[in-house]
Enzyme design. Structure first.
Site, PDB file in Angstrom:
ATOM      1  N   CYS A  85      -4.631 -19.300 -13.852  1.00 55.49           N
ATOM      2  CA  CYS A  85      -3.174 -19.547 -13.791  1.00 55.49           C
ATOM      3  C   CYS A  85      -2.441 -18.232 -13.593  1.00 55.49           C
ATOM      4  O   CYS A  85      -1.818 -17.716 -14.507  1.00 55.49           O
ATOM      5  CB  CYS A  85      -2.698 -20.205 -15.084  1.00 55.49           C
ATOM      6  SG  CYS A  85      -3.484 -21.763 -15.455  1.00 55.49           S
ATOM      7  N   ASP A 400      -5.428 -35.279   6.703  1.00 53.36           N
ATOM      8  CA  ASP A 400      -5.372 -34.522   5.445  1.00 53.36           C
ATOM      9  C   ASP A 400      -6.635 -33.656   5.358  1.00 53.36           C
ATOM     10  O   ASP A 400      -7.539 -33.915   4.565  1.00 53.36           O
ATOM     11  CB  ASP A 400      -5.296 -35.507   4.259  1.00 53.36           C
ATOM     12  CG  ASP A 400      -5.156 -34.792   2.922  1.00 53.36           C
ATOM     13  OD1 ASP A 400      -5.013 -33.552   2.903  1.00 53.36           O
ATOM     14  OD2 ASP A 400      -5.197 -35.476   1.880  1.00 53.36           O
ATOM     15  N   CYS A 427      -3.150 -28.609   2.379  1.00 55.98           N
ATOM     16  CA  CYS A 427      -3.162 -27.796   1.155  1.00 55.98           C
ATOM     17  C   CYS A 427      -3.115 -26.309   1.518  1.00 55.98           C
ATOM     18  O   CYS A 427      -3.290 -25.452   0.661  1.00 55.98           O
ATOM     19  CB  CYS A 427      -4.387 -28.112   0.305  1.00 55.98           C
ATOM     20  SG  CYS A 427      -5.942 -27.869   1.182  1.00 55.98           S
TER      21      CYS A 427
END
Length: 469
Positions: A85, A400, A427
């Site tokens: 993160c 996708d 993405c």
């Protein structure tokens, strides 16, 4: 400006932007860009460089003189060591700003195409505990924090269960609490580690390729169902059953408890036999009344709630009336195909992974969806004239693809088929921009909607509607 190990030190440098791959950006006095891994736009810092290139430096912060107002205190004790993160030190509204900016920059600078006004990014309601799948690794040589190295008395036990440290393939960061997956994920990981230590079960050694416990995957579904898969490096029936029995008693809500014996060099499970120990070998995920069967090898978007938002954007952009033939490329387990099926005449899904297509067919049967067909094949080879003749010319193509974007032959096939509309879900807006540029002569981009699936990281999804010129 001094020199140290041939690397430069720059003082009082303002961090001006967030760049690719979660790095922040500053400017050196000589005009070169500096990419930093631990700063927030608005910080004023001293920088030690680690790499010098013709156009840029890479470096790290040695001192913060002034903290940016975009900063926030990271919630996780592992922040800075764990690579998961990287943006936990930036408040969420600013994370969204830089994700939006990345999409806009990529489409404009790399794509160099005419764009409509880009819609404001759709943020995630949950900014922590949003992932439905986590994978943890065991290691007998866990990574030591600088504090632990200083306090070298407590270093007898080097066993760890957590995440790979970036740049150290054989080291694992032992995780006390992860903020990415909801309970009982942390409870399961901590209980397994404690039990394994108490019963002297050897943790895997990546260097020596020895040990018993190798990895653990936890999947949680929005239905409340729970899957745990433990990977053992070698078979030890007594210890294996001891651990699995303990887990099923300690966490009785586990729907699917499975294991793998994997003695090969890497811990990828896709070529491994997965054995169901208790419960069933799948769990159910649910979206708008549709149920999707998820097994240990299934691909499913890792943020269930935001996947629903992403698919709604895709369906809205498609603008279906009920009369259309739709092709869904890179269909995976057929989630998008089934999600749009009730608004279409027929959907044809194509995917290269045979197991994913088996799942897609089973899910469609379970959901009583009769107007979908699924085919296995390499995308760039599938759309030949025979396939089109057998399945019809689509009114709409949804695509996708993985992070690398579409193979140029697939782009060419879409241009050959020339449907009135294409919805491109991505993405990675950089490879998306490259593909859009290839399609620009025939298609105009009429809608763009970024969607944040991964709070606290730099990753961002983007949906684009292309209409034939």
């Amino acid at each position: 400006m001094g020199r140290k190990n041939k690397n430069l030190i720059f003082e009082n440098i303002e961090v001006i932007d967030a760049g690719a791959k979660g790095k922040s950006v500053a400017k050196a006095p000589d005009g070169r860009v500096i990419f930093l891994s631990d700063a927030v736009p608005g910080d004023v810092v001293d920088v030690q460089t680690t790499k010098k290139r013709t156009a840029y430096y890479e470096g790290f912060v040695t001192k913060i003189h002034k903290e940016s107002e975009k900063r926030t205190a990271p919630v996780c004790e592992h922040f800075g060591y764990c690579g998961g993160c990287k943006w936990q030190n930036m408040s969420y509204e600013h994370q969204l700003f830089y994700k939006q900016q990345e999409v806009e920059n990529n489409l404009k600078r790399l794509g160099k195409i005419e764009l409509p006004e880009i819609q404001p990014i759709l943020g995630s309601e949950k900014i922590y505990f949003y992932r439905n799948k986590m994978e943890f690794s065991f290691s007998d040589t866990r990574w030591l924090t600088p504090e632990e190295i200083k306090d070298s008395e407590n270093l007898d036990n080097r066993n760890g269960l957590g995440f790979h440290i970036s740049g150290a393939w054989d080291k694992i960061l032992d995780v006390k609490k992860c903020h990415l997956q909801a309970d009982p994920s942390n409870a399961i990981r901590l209980a397994v580690k404690q039990f394994a230590l108490e019963h002297e079960m050897p943790f895997y050694s990546p260097r020596n390729q020895s040990g018993l416990l190798r990895s653990m995957m936890i999947r949680t579904a929005s239905t409340g169902e729970l899957m745990v898969v433990i990977q053992f490096f070698s078979e030890n029936k007594t210890k294996r059953e001891l651990l699995l029995d303990f887990l099923s008693e300690k966490i009785p809500q586990i729907t699917s408890l499975q294991y793998i014996i994997n003695g090969k060099a890497n811990d990828s499970i896709y070529d491994q036999e997965i054995i169901c120990y208790k419960g069933r070998d799948y769990i159910f995920e649910e979206m708008e009344g549709l149920r999707f069967k998820i097994n240990a090898k299934s691909f499913y978007q890792t943020n269930s709630e935001q996947a629903y938002e992403l698919y709604k954007v895709t369906r809205n952009f498609a603008g279906l009336t009920g009369n259309e033939l739709v092709y869904d490329l890179y269909t995976g387990t057929g989630t998008i195909a089934q999600f749009v099926a009730k608004k279409a005449k027929k959907v044809v899904g194509v995917e290269a992974v045979p197991e994913a297509i088996e799942d897609a067919k089973a899910n469609a049967r379970n959901n009583n969806i009769a107007n979908v067909d699924f085919f296995v094949g390499d995308m760039k080879n599938v759309f030949n004239e025979t396939f089109i003749a057998e399945n019809g010319t689509p009114d709409l193509i949804i695509t996708d693809p993985p992070r690398d974007g579409m193979h140029k032959d697939v782009v060419q096939q879409i241009l050959n088929i020339a449907p009135p509309k294409v919805v491109y879900v991505s993405c990675n807006s950089a490879t998306q921009a490259r593909d859009l540029a290839l399609m620009d002569a025939m298609y105009k981009v009429t809608k763009v909607q970024p969607v944040d699936m991964f709070p606290q990281t730099h990753h961002v999804e983007n949906v684009v509607l292309l209409e034939k010129r």
